[in-house]
Design a protein around this motif. Sequence first.
Motif, PDB file in Angstrom:
ATOM      1  N   LEU A   1       6.925  55.190  -0.473  1.00  0.00           N
ATOM      2  CA  LEU A   1       5.740  54.580  -1.063  1.00  0.00           C
ATOM      3  C   LEU A   1       5.486  53.261  -0.352  1.00  0.00           C
ATOM      4  CD1 LEU A   1       3.506  54.365  -3.228  1.00  0.00           C
ATOM      5  CD2 LEU A   1       5.216  53.316  -4.743  1.00  0.00           C
ATOM      6  N   ILE A   2       4.352  53.157   0.329  1.00  0.00           N
ATOM      7  CA  ILE A   2       4.020  51.953   1.098  1.00  0.00           C
ATOM      8  C   ILE A   2       2.754  51.358   0.490  1.00  0.00           C
ATOM      9  CG2 ILE A   2       3.455  51.024   3.373  1.00  0.00           C
ATOM     10  CD1 ILE A   2       4.999  54.439   3.217  1.00  0.00           C
ATOM     11  N   THR A   3       2.849  50.153  -0.053  1.00  0.00           N
ATOM     12  CA  THR A   3       1.714  49.543  -0.733  1.00  0.00           C
ATOM     13  C   THR A   3       1.497  48.109  -0.253  1.00  0.00           C
ATOM     14  OG1 THR A   3       3.138  48.832  -2.571  1.00  0.00           O
ATOM     15  CG2 THR A   3       2.000  50.926  -2.814  1.00  0.00           C
ATOM     16  N   ASP A   4       0.245  47.727  -0.188  1.00  0.00           N
ATOM     17  CA  ASP A   4      -0.147  46.340   0.058  1.00  0.00           C
ATOM     18  C   ASP A   4       0.510  45.764   1.314  1.00  0.00           C
ATOM     19  OD1 ASP A   4      -1.761  45.962  -2.426  1.00  0.00           O
ATOM     20  OD2 ASP A   4       0.171  46.360  -3.368  1.00  0.00           O
ATOM     21  N   THR A   5       0.530  46.553   2.369  1.00  0.00           N
ATOM     22  CA  THR A   5       1.002  46.059   3.658  1.00  0.00           C
ATOM     23  C   THR A   5      -0.203  45.963   4.594  1.00  0.00           C
ATOM     24  OG1 THR A   5       1.464  48.257   4.565  1.00  0.00           O
ATOM     25  CG2 THR A   5       3.198  47.217   3.287  1.00  0.00           C
TER      26      THR A   5
ATOM     27  N   VAL B   1      -3.139  39.111   7.758  1.00  0.00           N
ATOM     28  CA  VAL B   1      -1.946  38.344   8.142  1.00  0.00           C
ATOM     29  C   VAL B   1      -0.677  38.890   7.510  1.00  0.00           C
ATOM     30  CG1 VAL B   1      -3.199  36.223   8.634  1.00  0.00           C
ATOM     31  CG2 VAL B   1      -2.426  36.651   6.310  1.00  0.00           C
ATOM     32  N   ARG B   2      -0.771  40.038   6.849  1.00  0.00           N
ATOM     33  CA  ARG B   2       0.455  40.701   6.421  1.00  0.00           C
ATOM     34  C   ARG B   2       1.140  41.320   7.639  1.00  0.00           C
ATOM     35  NH1 ARG B   2      -2.471  44.440   1.923  1.00  0.00           N
ATOM     36  NH2 ARG B   2      -3.341  42.774   0.614  1.00  0.00           N
ATOM     37  N   GLY B   3       2.354  41.759   7.460  1.00  0.00           N
ATOM     38  CA  GLY B   3       3.044  42.501   8.501  1.00  0.00           C
ATOM     39  C   GLY B   3       2.911  43.991   8.261  1.00  0.00           C
ATOM     40  N   ASP B   4       3.416  44.791   9.200  1.00  0.00           N
ATOM     41  CA  ASP B   4       3.363  46.237   9.073  1.00  0.00           C
ATOM     42  C   ASP B   4       4.436  46.723   8.111  1.00  0.00           C
ATOM     43  OD1 ASP B   4       1.332  46.276  11.006  1.00  0.00           O
ATOM     44  OD2 ASP B   4       2.821  46.261  12.624  1.00  0.00           O
TER      45      ASP B   4
END
Length: 464
Positions: free
Chosen positions: A214-218, A195-198
Amino acid sequence: MTILHKLTLLAAAVMLALPAAQAQEGDDELRGRGPGGGADFSTAPRVDVHKPVQLIPLYMRDPRIHGLQPFQELVDKTPEGGVLKVPAGHYSGPVHLKKRMVIEAAGDGEVVIDGGDKGTVFVLETNEATLRNLTITGSGESHDSDDACLNVRGHGNLMEGLNIADCLFGVDLKQADHNILRNSKVRSKDFELGVRGDGIRLWYSHDNLIENNLITDTRDMVAWYSHRNVYRGNEGRRSRYSIHFMFANDNIVEYNRFYDNAVGVYFMYMEGGGARGNIISHATGATGMGLGFKESSDIFLEDNEIIYCAIGVGSDLSPFQPDTTIRFKNNRFAYNGVAVYLTSELGGNEMYGNVFEGNLTDVFQAGRGRGEGPKNKWAGNYFDTYQGFDRNEDGYGDTPHEEYAYADRIWMEIPNARFFKTSPVLELLDFLERLAPFSTPDLQAKDDKPLYRKPERRTPGSAS
């Protein structure tokens, strides 16, 4: 009901069914008749679908930001083409930028734009603007309205040094071309994965550069109907799809590092483009996969490290288009459950100079085409399971390397048996099968000229 009524209903049913039956009998003659029957949709232009910006006003957002200075006031006071140097501090959203200008932090202090956990925080609806060294946080939680920290709807914009945090969707590009997003951090809200977003989403957006972020916890990083984009030097952690392409052609993924995501890079209905120099590690779990293909064609994979994944490569009906290939060259597949998993064997996959080491299973061929022998091309790959020699010392094995499925066919054909894949019983059964086969094993792959020694590799994940 009287007999007369029954006969009347039966006659009506026959009359209703008659046109359909006649249409089936004369299908070739009738095809193309009627409204739109002969339309050719292959060259039809796409309708420009535009979802209008809907920003929730400040007074409807969380009261904690009501006392902050509205950031929109600073934007409105800056002329077209001007530079807004923002003093460090906390400001309230929402922000709607509709003119070309530069917005950047004035010094070393942090500039925070808070959306108050409602709606989208910042909408960039202009061309050739610059956002630099800003923290944008506190979007809403609605997937229906695509609540995001940064919604980009223009072309040729530069966004760098941003800190996107506590967002449903991080950076959402809608019909936005030739933009650059670099040196930024993106983190979703602290929700369950599904249910997170992109983190970064491209929708009908072309020729963009996504670099050194840096893309984390999406949830995912996705590109839908978006062509010729470049993803370079990014790092992604603890998400579902590192990058998911769908109907997105000629995209390039190079020198990225993806760790602890469920899936590395997934190519779905994609043609052209490819991936080079990436590290994809620890895509584990029931759906763990380093590289995935679904009905995709004409893609290259070079100099990638696919390590510690449940499945290194999972390919379904790929390449899909006739006379196209998917080319694997100089990749390393190490310590995976299954290095290369083909759910159908239609040919078109080319494997050159790849390294296979420490995998529980190097090649798994299943589904359509199985039993007909390998149709893909294997040449010059290194297998740590090779059992031949190199007597003439030319660097290649004297005999072909052949991958057979012996007792492995049990878990290949019976999915529920995969739980016991490396159990002592199956290992013993596999040993006995190889020692004295009591059935004909299935040939999975054949490399006529395998490398005898493991080649030296340069460090992946860097363009240098």
